[in-house]
Design a protein around this motif. Structure first.
Motif, PDB file in Angstrom:
ATOM      1  N   ALA A 167      -4.415   0.613   7.425  1.00 21.50           N
ATOM      2  CA  ALA A 167      -3.510   1.701   7.807  1.00 21.50           C
ATOM      3  C   ALA A 167      -2.912   2.312   6.547  1.00 21.50           C
ATOM      4  O   ALA A 167      -2.974   1.729   5.459  1.00 21.50           O
ATOM      5  CB  ALA A 167      -2.398   1.149   8.699  1.00 21.50           C
ATOM      6  N   ASN A 168      -2.352   3.499   6.675  1.00 20.23           N
ATOM      7  CA  ASN A 168      -1.668   4.113   5.539  1.00 20.23           C
ATOM      8  C   ASN A 168      -0.403   3.326   5.208  1.00 20.23           C
ATOM      9  O   ASN A 168       0.261   2.791   6.103  1.00 20.23           O
ATOM     10  CB  ASN A 168      -1.293   5.561   5.858  1.00 20.23           C
ATOM     11  CG  ASN A 168      -2.509   6.466   5.928  1.00 20.23           C
ATOM     12  OD1 ASN A 168      -3.530   6.205   5.301  1.00 20.23           O
ATOM     13  ND2 ASN A 168      -2.404   7.525   6.707  1.00 20.23           N
ATOM     14  N   ILE A 169      -0.075   3.270   3.922  1.00 19.54           N
ATOM     15  CA  ILE A 169       1.135   2.572   3.508  1.00 19.54           C
ATOM     16  C   ILE A 169       2.364   3.305   4.049  1.00 19.54           C
ATOM     17  O   ILE A 169       2.311   4.502   4.353  1.00 19.54           O
ATOM     18  CB  ILE A 169       1.225   2.465   1.971  1.00 19.54           C
ATOM     19  CG1 ILE A 169       1.232   3.863   1.336  1.00 19.54           C
ATOM     20  CG2 ILE A 169       0.101   1.631   1.415  1.00 19.54           C
ATOM     21  CD1 ILE A 169       1.500   3.866  -0.157  1.00 19.54           C
ATOM     22  N   HIS A 170       3.463   2.590   4.171  1.00 22.25           N
ATOM     23  CA  HIS A 170       4.707   3.216   4.616  1.00 22.25           C
ATOM     24  C   HIS A 170       5.220   4.180   3.542  1.00 22.25           C
ATOM     25  O   HIS A 170       4.969   4.001   2.340  1.00 22.25           O
ATOM     26  CB  HIS A 170       5.758   2.153   4.908  1.00 22.25           C
ATOM     27  CG  HIS A 170       5.401   1.261   6.054  1.00 22.25           C
ATOM     28  ND1 HIS A 170       5.256   1.718   7.337  1.00 22.25           N
ATOM     29  CD2 HIS A 170       5.139  -0.073   6.097  1.00 22.25           C
ATOM     30  CE1 HIS A 170       4.937   0.715   8.137  1.00 22.25           C
ATOM     31  NE2 HIS A 170       4.851  -0.381   7.408  1.00 22.25           N
ATOM     32  N   GLY A 171       5.935   5.169   3.978  1.00 20.85           N
ATOM     33  CA  GLY A 171       6.467   6.159   3.045  1.00 20.85           C
ATOM     34  C   GLY A 171       7.373   5.565   1.988  1.00 20.85           C
ATOM     35  O   GLY A 171       7.494   6.103   0.882  1.00 20.85           O
ATOM     36  N   SER A 172       7.973   4.420   2.290  1.00 18.62           N
ATOM     37  CA  SER A 172       8.877   3.775   1.326  1.00 18.62           C
ATOM     38  C   SER A 172       8.132   3.120   0.176  1.00 18.62           C
ATOM     39  O   SER A 172       8.744   2.693  -0.801  1.00 18.62           O
ATOM     40  CB  SER A 172       9.721   2.727   2.045  1.00 18.62           C
ATOM     41  OG  SER A 172       8.889   1.790   2.722  1.00 18.62           O
ATOM     42  N   ALA A 173       6.776   3.036   0.286  1.00 13.47           N
ATOM     43  CA  ALA A 173       5.989   2.401  -0.776  1.00 13.47           C
ATOM     44  C   ALA A 173       5.119   3.402  -1.526  1.00 13.47           C
ATOM     45  O   ALA A 173       4.343   3.002  -2.405  1.00 13.47           O
ATOM     46  CB  ALA A 173       5.114   1.291  -0.195  1.00 13.47           C
ATOM     47  N   THR A 174       5.234   4.676  -1.217  1.00 16.41           N
ATOM     48  CA  THR A 174       4.337   5.648  -1.826  1.00 16.41           C
ATOM     49  C   THR A 174       4.877   6.186  -3.152  1.00 16.41           C
ATOM     50  O   THR A 174       6.089   6.287  -3.351  1.00 16.41           O
ATOM     51  CB  THR A 174       4.078   6.829  -0.872  1.00 16.41           C
ATOM     52  OG1 THR A 174       3.102   7.703  -1.461  1.00 16.41           O
ATOM     53  CG2 THR A 174       5.353   7.633  -0.614  1.00 16.41           C
ATOM     54  N   GLY A 261      -3.252   6.046  -0.791  1.00 11.87           N
ATOM     55  CA  GLY A 261      -2.268   5.567   0.177  1.00 11.87           C
ATOM     56  C   GLY A 261      -2.826   4.566   1.165  1.00 11.87           C
ATOM     57  O   GLY A 261      -2.184   4.245   2.169  1.00 11.87           O
ATOM     58  N   TYR A 262      -4.013   4.045   0.911  1.00 14.83           N
ATOM     59  CA  TYR A 262      -4.618   3.025   1.754  1.00 14.83           C
ATOM     60  C   TYR A 262      -5.708   2.330   0.949  1.00 14.83           C
ATOM     61  O   TYR A 262      -6.049   2.752  -0.156  1.00 14.83           O
ATOM     62  CB  TYR A 262      -5.218   3.628   3.031  1.00 14.83           C
ATOM     63  CG  TYR A 262      -6.297   4.666   2.781  1.00 14.83           C
ATOM     64  CD1 TYR A 262      -7.624   4.288   2.614  1.00 14.83           C
ATOM     65  CD2 TYR A 262      -5.984   6.020   2.705  1.00 14.83           C
ATOM     66  CE1 TYR A 262      -8.615   5.235   2.373  1.00 14.83           C
ATOM     67  CE2 TYR A 262      -6.960   6.971   2.465  1.00 14.83           C
ATOM     68  CZ  TYR A 262      -8.280   6.568   2.295  1.00 14.83           C
ATOM     69  OH  TYR A 262      -9.249   7.507   2.046  1.00 14.83           O
ATOM     70  N   ALA A 263      -6.269   1.268   1.481  1.00 17.45           N
ATOM     71  CA  ALA A 263      -7.429   0.603   0.883  1.00 17.45           C
ATOM     72  C   ALA A 263      -8.566   0.652   1.888  1.00 17.45           C
ATOM     73  O   ALA A 263      -8.348   0.509   3.090  1.00 17.45           O
ATOM     74  CB  ALA A 263      -7.087  -0.840   0.523  1.00 17.45           C
ATOM     75  N   ALA A 264      -9.777   0.863   1.394  1.00 21.31           N
ATOM     76  CA  ALA A 264     -10.929   1.004   2.279  1.00 21.31           C
ATOM     77  C   ALA A 264     -12.086   0.159   1.773  1.00 21.31           C
ATOM     78  O   ALA A 264     -12.120  -0.237   0.604  1.00 21.31           O
ATOM     79  CB  ALA A 264     -11.358   2.472   2.368  1.00 21.31           C
TER      80      ALA A 264
END
Length: 348
Positions: A167-174, A261-264
């Motif tokens: 999933a995409n990371i939370h906005g607090s970690a971007t 903003g994610y890992a794939a």
């Protein structure tokens, strides 16, 4: 001519020779070299969006280059930057997805997780080198593949329930910022460039201004003399690889928390870690040189995407130019010999 001036001229001449030979190849292949380089420039700096993308690409290049250069400066060859970057990427995204915290805590924690993961991946070849004299080139190359397949397994089975991405990371970690995106016409530019510049200063200060840096460089120059002087050679080898891996892990955080903003699931390596070797070589393993080399490589990589669209020139030609630049840097002995002969003729 001073050695310092020669060390500056060698990468400059290598870049010029790479561009010249690349131009010849372009012309022989039937392409318009002027149109090709114009498209390359426009694709890198023609619009605010492209410039933002260049800076975004430069950010992990700086950190990957620092990782390679730090190991080189201390007598080691860290070819495992790619693997250290990948595990740092996964660790940063894992923290970014799994936790919900205030940004002032969450973002530093995710970056720290990436740094620790890269450090751990650097610690293993450092330990094997120090305790058992296993060559770090072999171990780091093998650990690249271990990192690739382990992270793919973790993404598929732990982080995404058999999907191909987390999933995409939370906005607090971007690391992304609406301000920077708006400033560069919604490019993927993020605050990671600040972390990269701080890391440049840290490497310079650590190696040039601290006793630990002196020890690390001494062990790199001559292990036997360092041991005779009372330095702990094995500990310094491990510490060097850990610090090198830390820089690589941070490079992974730039991709995981900033660009994507994610890992794939990855079908292959990202290439950033291997490009870091070229950045370090072109930058003569110096912090400032690495910044300029990263800017060049980032500009070439991003600008090349515009060449097929604007000039009909395949962007693979930029990869040829980059390879030629690396070749001429590797053949720096010939360039140095040429400079010395020309300087002697100038004196006469």
């Amino acid at each position: 001519m001073s050695n310092r001036l020669k060390n500056i001229l060698i990468p400059v001449i290598a870049v010029l020779l790479g561009i010249i030979v690349g131009t010849i190849i372009m012309v022989i292949s039937g392409y318009d070299a002027v149109a090709g380089y114009t498209a390359l420039w426009n694709g890198a700096f023609g619009q605010a969006y492209y410039t933002g993308e260049v800076v975004r690409q430069v950010t992990p290049y700086i950190l990957a280059g620092l990782s390679v250069a730090f190991a080189f400066r201390t007598g080691l060859f860290n070819i495992g930057v790619e693997g250290q970057l990948i595990v740092g990427w996964l660790a940063a995204v894992w923290v970014g997805v799994a936790l919900e915290l205030p940004k002032i805590i969450h973002l530093p924690l995710a970056i720290l997780a990436a740094a620790l993961a890269g450090a751990l991946w650097g610690f293993i070849p450092g330990l094997l080198k120090a305790r058992f004299r296993v060559h770090e080139v072999i171990v780091t190359i093998m650990m690249n593949y271990i990192a690739l397949h382990v992270t793919n397994y973790m993404i598929r089975t732990v982080l995404s329930e058999r999907s191909d991405r987390t999933a995409n990371i939370h906005g607090s970690a971007t690391l992304r910022s609406p301000f920077l995106e708006g400033l560069t016409d919604y490019s993927r530019l993020h605050w990671g460039i600040i972390i990269a510049i701080i890391s440049v200063f840290i490497m310079w200060f650590l190696l040039e201004k601290t006793s630990k840096g002196f020890e690390l460089r001494s062990v790199g120059f001559n292990q036997h003399a360092s041991q005779y002087a009372g330095m702990n050679v094995n500990a310094n080898i491990i510490q060097s690889m850990v610090i090198s891996g830390t820089f690589a892990g941070l490079a992974g955080a730039m991709e995981g928390l900033g660009t994507f903003g994610y890992a794939a699931i990855k079908g292959g390596f990202t290439g950033v870690g291997f490009d870091g070797i070229a950045v370090a070589l072109l930058g003569a393993n110096g912090p400032i040189g690495i910044v300029f080399a990263a800017i060049l490589f980032g500009s070439l990589k991003v600008g090349a995407l515009n060449m097929p669209l604007e000039a009909g020139v395949p962007n693979e030609l930029v990869d040829i130019i980059i390879a030629l630049i690396v070749f001429f840097v590797a053949a720096s002995y010939m360039i140095r010999l040429l400079i010395e002969r020309l300087s002697k003729k100038g004196v006469k």
